[in-house]
Design an enzyme around this catalytic site. Structure first.
Site, PDB file in Angstrom:
ATOM      1  N   ALA A 297      -6.196   0.737  -2.874  1.00 24.53           N
ATOM      2  CA  ALA A 297      -7.043   0.975  -4.045  1.00 24.53           C
ATOM      3  C   ALA A 297      -8.517   0.684  -3.749  1.00 24.53           C
ATOM      4  O   ALA A 297      -9.135  -0.185  -4.370  1.00 24.53           O
ATOM      5  CB  ALA A 297      -6.565   0.137  -5.231  1.00 24.53           C
TER       6      ALA A 297
ATOM      7  N   THR B  47       5.502   4.338   7.845  1.00 26.51           N
ATOM      8  CA  THR B  47       6.295   4.947   6.769  1.00 26.51           C
ATOM      9  C   THR B  47       6.621   3.937   5.665  1.00 26.51           C
ATOM     10  O   THR B  47       7.448   4.214   4.801  1.00 26.51           O
ATOM     11  CB  THR B  47       7.608   5.533   7.328  1.00 26.51           C
ATOM     12  OG1 THR B  47       8.270   4.543   8.124  1.00 26.51           O
ATOM     13  CG2 THR B  47       7.338   6.756   8.176  1.00 26.51           C
TER      14      THR B  47
ATOM     15  N   LEU C 161       2.063   4.150   4.016  1.00 27.33           N
ATOM     16  CA  LEU C 161       2.344   5.499   3.529  1.00 27.33           C
ATOM     17  C   LEU C 161       2.189   5.590   2.017  1.00 27.33           C
ATOM     18  O   LEU C 161       1.653   6.565   1.490  1.00 27.33           O
ATOM     19  CB  LEU C 161       3.757   5.924   3.941  1.00 27.33           C
ATOM     20  CG  LEU C 161       4.197   7.334   3.537  1.00 27.33           C
ATOM     21  CD1 LEU C 161       3.330   8.386   4.208  1.00 27.33           C
ATOM     22  CD2 LEU C 161       5.668   7.555   3.876  1.00 27.33           C
TER      23      LEU C 161
ATOM     24  N   ASP D 146      -8.509  -3.594  -3.260  1.00 26.38           N
ATOM     25  CA  ASP D 146      -7.469  -4.573  -3.569  1.00 26.38           C
ATOM     26  C   ASP D 146      -6.860  -5.140  -2.303  1.00 26.38           C
ATOM     27  O   ASP D 146      -6.171  -6.158  -2.345  1.00 26.38           O
ATOM     28  CB  ASP D 146      -6.358  -3.927  -4.414  1.00 26.38           C
ATOM     29  CG  ASP D 146      -6.767  -3.722  -5.866  1.00 26.38           C
ATOM     30  OD1 ASP D 146      -7.880  -4.137  -6.237  1.00 26.38           O
ATOM     31  OD2 ASP D 146      -5.974  -3.140  -6.620  1.00 26.38           O
TER      32      ASP D 146
ATOM     33  N   ASP E  21      15.846  -2.077   5.606  1.00 27.59           N
ATOM     34  CA  ASP E  21      14.740  -2.289   6.537  1.00 27.59           C
ATOM     35  C   ASP E  21      14.140  -3.684   6.405  1.00 27.59           C
ATOM     36  O   ASP E  21      13.656  -4.252   7.387  1.00 27.59           O
ATOM     37  CB  ASP E  21      13.663  -1.233   6.314  1.00 27.59           C
ATOM     38  CG  ASP E  21      14.048   0.117   6.910  1.00 27.59           C
ATOM     39  OD1 ASP E  21      15.093   0.188   7.579  1.00 27.59           O
ATOM     40  OD2 ASP E  21      13.307   1.094   6.697  1.00 27.59           O
TER      41      ASP E  21
ATOM     42  N   LYS F 221      13.314  -9.074   9.100  1.00 25.66           N
ATOM     43  CA  LYS F 221      13.602 -10.499   9.231  1.00 25.66           C
ATOM     44  C   LYS F 221      14.349 -10.783  10.531  1.00 25.66           C
ATOM     45  O   LYS F 221      14.091 -11.781  11.211  1.00 25.66           O
ATOM     46  CB  LYS F 221      14.410 -10.979   8.028  1.00 25.66           C
ATOM     47  CG  LYS F 221      13.632 -10.972   6.718  1.00 25.66           C
ATOM     48  CD  LYS F 221      14.507 -11.425   5.563  1.00 25.66           C
ATOM     49  CE  LYS F 221      13.739 -11.379   4.254  1.00 25.66           C
ATOM     50  NZ  LYS F 221      14.588 -11.758   3.084  1.00 25.66           N
TER      51      LYS F 221
END
Length: 305
Positions: free
Chosen positions: A226, A202, A206, A191, A77, A82
């Site tokens: 976080a 996903t 996720l 963060d 992926d 890219k």
């Protein structure tokens, strides 16, 4: 059935030296079907000199200097993302050949390439349109010079998966003040913050507790990384919305990762995110359904006892 010779632009992962047999199979199939093949120069060098493969290339290209009916991404992926960046707004459908592991975007196995190429010539395939995020910098609300307003270029940067605003290295958490369509949402103490398309739901989102969004759904999802407060939860918004983010950091800088490509920004840089004016076209096999792919990749229902 397609009558003219199909043109393909080939991109790939140059760090998969053990995949030469699978790569050769794909190249052989393209040659057998009489395809006109253009190859990215870096990938051509990898195949020709690193893997000692015979590459039937009509031309070698750099950057976006190519014409094609389809682009082929050879890798996982990450390679697909890219390739999407190189295709940009040209509306060339991308075929993802999975040389990696998971492969939500690159979901065609090398041993399926012959069947896929035949389907392309017989016009027996589907094309999905995937939304893209555009991120641009803009002057801060107080009108001060942030020193980074031009760092993304005039048109900004584009992400098929996600845009992540992140703290640098071991720096303290950052503060991200978010407005949606001019209305204050909240200030994230975290963060970082991920703004994801359905395609990217996903991926990084996720892994931080974000929801899975079905491709084609007209939304974006904002997921904190976080967060300092346990009350902060992912939020799904219409992809017609404009997101404006003001970032503060004790280190006076932060990172903006666009589909994993990081850019350093100065504190005070204001970011504007919105749906891009174009989509990325993804080639899918006829009869291949999203939920079957999702079930397979997520191993739902698998008995691993």
């Amino acid at each position: 059935m397609t009558q003219h010779k199909l043109k393909f632009a080939l991109f790939g992962n140059i760090y998969q030296a053990r995949k030469s047999a699978a790569i050769q199979k794909v190249l052989s199939c393209l040659s057998e079907f009489g395809a006109e093949l253009s190859v990215d120069s870096e990938y051509y060098s990898f195949l020709k000199h690193g893997q000692r493969l015979d590459v039937p290339a009509a031309r070698i290209f750099d950057g976006g200097d190519f014409e094609a009916d389809f682009a082929i991404s050879m890798g996982g992926d990450g390679t697909f993302l890219k390739t999407a960046g190189r295709v940009g707004n040209r509306q060339i459908p991308i075929l993802g050949v999975n040389m990696g592991r998971l492969g939500f975007l690159a979901d065609i196995a090398p041993d399926e390439i012959e069947r896929c190429l035949k389907a392309l010539h017989e016009d027996d395939y589907a094309v999905e349109s995937r939304s893209v995020i555009q991120v641009k910098t803009m002057p801060p609300s107080d009108g001060a010079d942030n020193g980074g307003a031009d760092s993304f270029g005039r048109d900004g940067l584009f992400a098929l998966n996600d845009v992540a605003i992140l703290k640098r290295d071991t720096a303290s958490m950052i503060s991200i003040c978010a407005h949606i369509n001019g209305e204050y949402l909240t200030t994230y103490q975290a963060d970082g913050l991920i703004v994801s398309t359905p395609t990217g739901s996903t991926a990084y989102s996720l892994s931080n507790g974000g929801p899975i969004i079905v491709p084609g759904t007209g939304v974006l999802v904002m997921t904190a990384v976080a967060p300092h407060s346990l009350n902060i939860r992912p939020i799904v918004i219409p992809d017609s919305a404009e997101i404006v983010l003001d970032v503060e950091s004790r280190s006076h800088s932060f990172l903006v990762a666009v589909d994993g490509r990081s850019e350093k920004c100065r504190e005070g840089t204001r970011l504007c995110l919105r749906r891009a004016p174009y989509t990325i076209k993804v080639v899918k096999r006829s009869g291949k359904q999203y939920f079957s792919t999702l079930r397979e990749k997520m191993m739902w229902g698998a008995d691993v006892r």
